[in-house]
Motif scaffolding. Structure first.
Motif, PDB file in Angstrom:
ATOM      1  N   GLU A 161       1.564 -13.407   1.145  1.00 41.75           N
ATOM      2  CA  GLU A 161       2.163 -14.726   0.901  1.00 41.75           C
ATOM      3  C   GLU A 161       2.411 -15.455   2.215  1.00 41.75           C
ATOM      4  OE1 GLU A 161       4.256 -13.616  -3.354  1.00 41.75           O
ATOM      5  OE2 GLU A 161       5.543 -13.820  -1.583  1.00 41.75           O
ATOM      6  N   ASN A 162       2.928 -14.729   3.194  1.00 39.92           N
ATOM      7  CA  ASN A 162       3.207 -15.363   4.487  1.00 39.92           C
ATOM      8  C   ASN A 162       1.933 -15.777   5.221  1.00 39.92           C
ATOM      9  OD1 ASN A 162       6.030 -15.569   4.671  1.00 39.92           O
ATOM     10  ND2 ASN A 162       6.153 -13.352   4.895  1.00 39.92           N
ATOM     11  N   ARG A 163       0.941 -14.900   5.179  1.00 36.57           N
ATOM     12  CA  ARG A 163      -0.323 -15.238   5.865  1.00 36.57           C
ATOM     13  C   ARG A 163      -1.002 -16.432   5.182  1.00 36.57           C
ATOM     14  NH1 ARG A 163      -2.041 -12.571  10.417  1.00 36.57           N
ATOM     15  NH2 ARG A 163      -0.456 -10.991  10.748  1.00 36.57           N
ATOM     16  N   CYS A 164      -0.866 -16.507   3.877  1.00 31.99           N
ATOM     17  CA  CYS A 164      -1.459 -17.641   3.174  1.00 31.99           C
ATOM     18  C   CYS A 164      -0.808 -18.937   3.641  1.00 31.99           C
ATOM     19  CB  CYS A 164      -1.285 -17.487   1.660  1.00 31.99           C
ATOM     20  SG  CYS A 164      -2.498 -16.374   0.974  1.00 31.99           S
ATOM     21  N   LYS A 165       0.510 -18.907   3.813  1.00 34.67           N
ATOM     22  CA  LYS A 165       1.205 -20.112   4.288  1.00 34.67           C
ATOM     23  C   LYS A 165       0.674 -20.522   5.654  1.00 34.67           C
ATOM     24  CE  LYS A 165       5.502 -19.660   1.814  1.00 34.67           C
ATOM     25  NZ  LYS A 165       6.666 -18.799   1.801  1.00 34.67           N
ATOM     26  N   LEU A 166       0.475 -19.539   6.510  1.00 30.98           N
ATOM     27  CA  LEU A 166       0.006 -19.835   7.862  1.00 30.98           C
ATOM     28  C   LEU A 166      -1.336 -20.568   7.841  1.00 30.98           C
ATOM     29  CD1 LEU A 166       0.443 -19.407  10.939  1.00 30.98           C
ATOM     30  CD2 LEU A 166      -0.770 -17.247  10.722  1.00 30.98           C
ATOM     31  N   PHE A 167      -2.161 -20.230   6.860  1.00 30.43           N
ATOM     32  CA  PHE A 167      -3.490 -20.852   6.793  1.00 30.43           C
ATOM     33  C   PHE A 167      -3.561 -21.948   5.727  1.00 30.43           C
ATOM     34  CE2 PHE A 167      -4.213 -16.990   9.091  1.00 30.43           C
ATOM     35  CZ  PHE A 167      -5.122 -17.371  10.066  1.00 30.43           C
TER      36      PHE A 167
END
Ligand SMILES: C[S@@+](CC[C@H](N)C(=O)[O-])C[C@H]1O[C@@H](n2cnc3c(N)ncnc32)[C@H](O)[C@@H]1O
Length: 585
Positions: free
Chosen positions: A443-449
């Motif tokens: 979820e966090n990595r998706c936000k970053l991208f």
């Protein structure tokens, strides 16, 4: 398995080019500072420091010389450089006074043969190469591309580490497959970067990106992994920072760079290379592309292939500098119009999460009773991409994985196909914990991208058998996955019962036929869902599952409204019905 240490590439040609090519990094910095508005022209990598490069090259040449002393004259002869005409392409880039050609000479790389790491850890490669040298004629002997070989070995070694199913595959075979697939291409970190997939849903959340100027999430940094895996952590590690996402340039991830002691399970340089290439392939506005490729992508690949740490680090910081200057609104309009992305992006993105969560705790997954239903194994990303496509998974689908392990299949269905709901049920405690951790990191990595992650849900530490939530969802489900390869017959019977209310048209992916062999309709099973399945068997290619690189078969069963006609076909029914009756008097 081979170490990721890679031997030096062939000696780069010295250029006769003038001193005008020589510009120091500090000059580059000052140029960057001065430029108020970024042009389509990005800083040129020729401005990189050349002293180290020259030193490194001469060191490499010396090493090469001494290492080659053991090689027979016959082999040496075959290692001679080949004419210009056999170079792969003509583009080149200049780093200081050294001309770094991206042309790939078609000759065998001597230093590969002499690399102690390669020799020690992959004798099969060497043997294969020598026998190849012996058996081929001179023209074909000189057609093995040097840098591609070096790159392949290194990148394949990393692939071997990250992809459990190819662990036992001979490196020589991997290499030849890789080379066949990449013939004529430049060296790249991203494998199969030309294989694009249409976006199945609006993957990039433009409203979210527009509303957030800074990244607020918390991610597990790659340095946690290097620390975990590298015994000699304190030695020879250089800490660098990478801006992984051009959308949030305030966020930098720490990486430990070390070309001398690359751990088999996590190769930070490879991850950096891929992230930078995805920036280029997906996020970068068109007008910046050619310079970015020339000044960052190509030299980064070369520095990696040459094990040149100094250049690698400089190019990463040049990349960071460059991203800071690209107007965010241009990246946004690039994402607004994006229709397709490289398929490998999905796989590598998931691998980024998996390597931070599951890889360091892989032993936790081995705590199961041997030959029990909880024996752990995974379907690999490429296979999942294909089989999901075959089942027409899409953004309106509900996907369920019965026995979801660490959640890989569920998160891939959500990320790649944007399913309305991706759901998994897992009984094992450790796998359940890893599922939860993977979900948070994802979820966090998706936000970053700027990726819009669709709904994901799990029923963890509990069985799918007699599970109310599972039963309710299954009634609406479009695609069910049950990796029942190692389920015993009792559990397979329970699976049959669990699936009893599937809707018409629902597809079930399984590794074993849901209808046991010799199955026939009778009085007792007349109501069973197994009678209403159209079952298709497909060939499972090699490298589709984590427990073996061998292939096999898999099944897609589609729920029919009525009985499956084939059950009434005498030729497919039980043996006794096919036997001619014998009469005797
Ligand atoms: C071979 S793994 C498959 C993991 C994942 N679906 C994949 O294909 O990559 C099978 C998983 O099913 C789980 N499992 C076995 N029996 C189960 C049950 N009754 N309820 C839920 N999960 C179960 C095991 O613990 C194991 O994690």
């Amino acid at each position: 398995m081979s170490s990721n240490h890679e031997p030096p590439e062939e000696k780069p040609e010295s250029t006769s080019s003038s001193d005008s090519d020589l510009t120091s990094v500090s000059q580059l910095d000052s140029v960057s500072e001065q430029s108020t508005e970024i042009e389509a022209t990005l800083p040129d990598s020729k401005q990189l420091n050349t002293e180290t490069k020259t030193g490194t090259i001469s060191k490499l040449l010396n090493d090469e010389k001494s290492d080659c002393s053991e090689i027979s004259d016959k082999v040496k002869e075959k290692l001679m450089p080949v004419p210009e005409s056999s170079y792969r392409d003509s583009s080149s880039t200049s780093l200081g006074n050294i001309q770094f050609t991206t042309k790939r000479p078609r000759k065998v790389e001597p230093s590969i043969i002499s690399s102690p790491e390669i020799l020690n850890t992959s004798m099969n490669v060497e043997t294969a190469r020598y026998s190849q040298l012996e058996s081929n004629n001179t023209t074909t002997q000189t057609t093995k591309p040097t840098a591609t070989y070096a790159t392949s070995i290194s990148k394949l070694s990393s692939a071997q580490n990250s992809t459990p199913n190819i662990k036992n595959k001979p490196l020589a075979r991997l290499f030849s497959e890789y080379n066949d697939a990449h013939e004529g291409e430049q060296s790249r970190f991203v494998e199969n970067y030309k294989t694009m997939i249409q976006l199945h849903y609006k993957m990039f959340d433009l409203d979210y990106i527009e509303s957030k100027a800074t990244f607020m999430g918390t991610l597990i940094p790659s340095t946690m992994l290097t620390k975990h895996f590298t015994n000699l952590y304190e030695q020879k590690v250089t800490k660098i920072k990478l801006i992984p996402s051009p959308l949030f340039i305030d966020y930098e991830e720490d990486y430990d760079i070390n070309f001398e002691n690359i751990d088999k399970r996590f190769n930070p340089m490879l991850e950096i290379g891929k992230i930078i290439e995805y920036t280029y392939l997906i996020f970068l506005p068109e007008r910046f592309k050619s310079n970015f490729e020339r000044n960052i992508i190509t030299p980064l690949n070369l520095s990696y292939d040459n094990l040149n740490k100094e250049d690698f680090i400089r190019i990463v910081s040049l990349h960071n500098e460059t991203l800071r200057k690209i107007p965010r609104k241009e990246i946004l309009s690039q994402l607004k119009n994006i229709k397709s992305i490289p398929q490998s992006f999905i796989h590598d993105f998931l691998q980024c999460v998996y390597s931070r969560i599951v890889t360091p705790r892989a032993n936790d997954l081995k705590h199961y009773e041997a030959f029990s239903n909880n024996v752990y194994g995974e379907l690999l990303p490429k296979f999942l991409s294909d089989v999901f496509m075959q089942c027409n998974l899409n953004s309106n689908s509900i996907f369920i994985d019965l026995g979801s392990g660490v959640g890989n299949c569920v998160v891939q269905a959500a990320l790649e196909y944007g399913c309305k709901l991706s759901f998994g049920c897992e009984i094992m405690k450790n796998a359940s914990t890893l599922t939860e951790l993977q979900q948070v990191e994802l979820e966090n990595r998706c936000k970053l991208f700027g990726i819009r992650l669709q709904a994901i849900d799990f029923s963890l530490r509990t069985s799918f058998v007699n599970n109310e939530k599972v039963s309710t969802l299954l009634k609406k489900c479009d695609v069910v996955l049950v990796n029942n390869f190692l389920f015993d017959s009792d559990l397979n019977k329970q699976v049959e019962n669990t699936l009893k209310d599937l809707k018409i048209g629902c597809k079930v992916i399984s590794l074993k036929n849901l209808r046991p062999s010799g199955y026939t309709i009778d009085f007792f099973n007349i109501e069973s869902i197994l009678n209403r399945l159209k079952i298709e068997q497909f060939k499972l290619n090699e490298d589709c599952v984590s427990w073996t690189h061998k292939g096999g078969e898999y099944y897609i069963s589609t729920v029919l409204e009525d009985f499956d006609e084939t059950l009434f076909d005498p030729s497919r029914r039980h043996r006794k019905t096919r036997r001619p009756s014998k009469y005797s008097r």
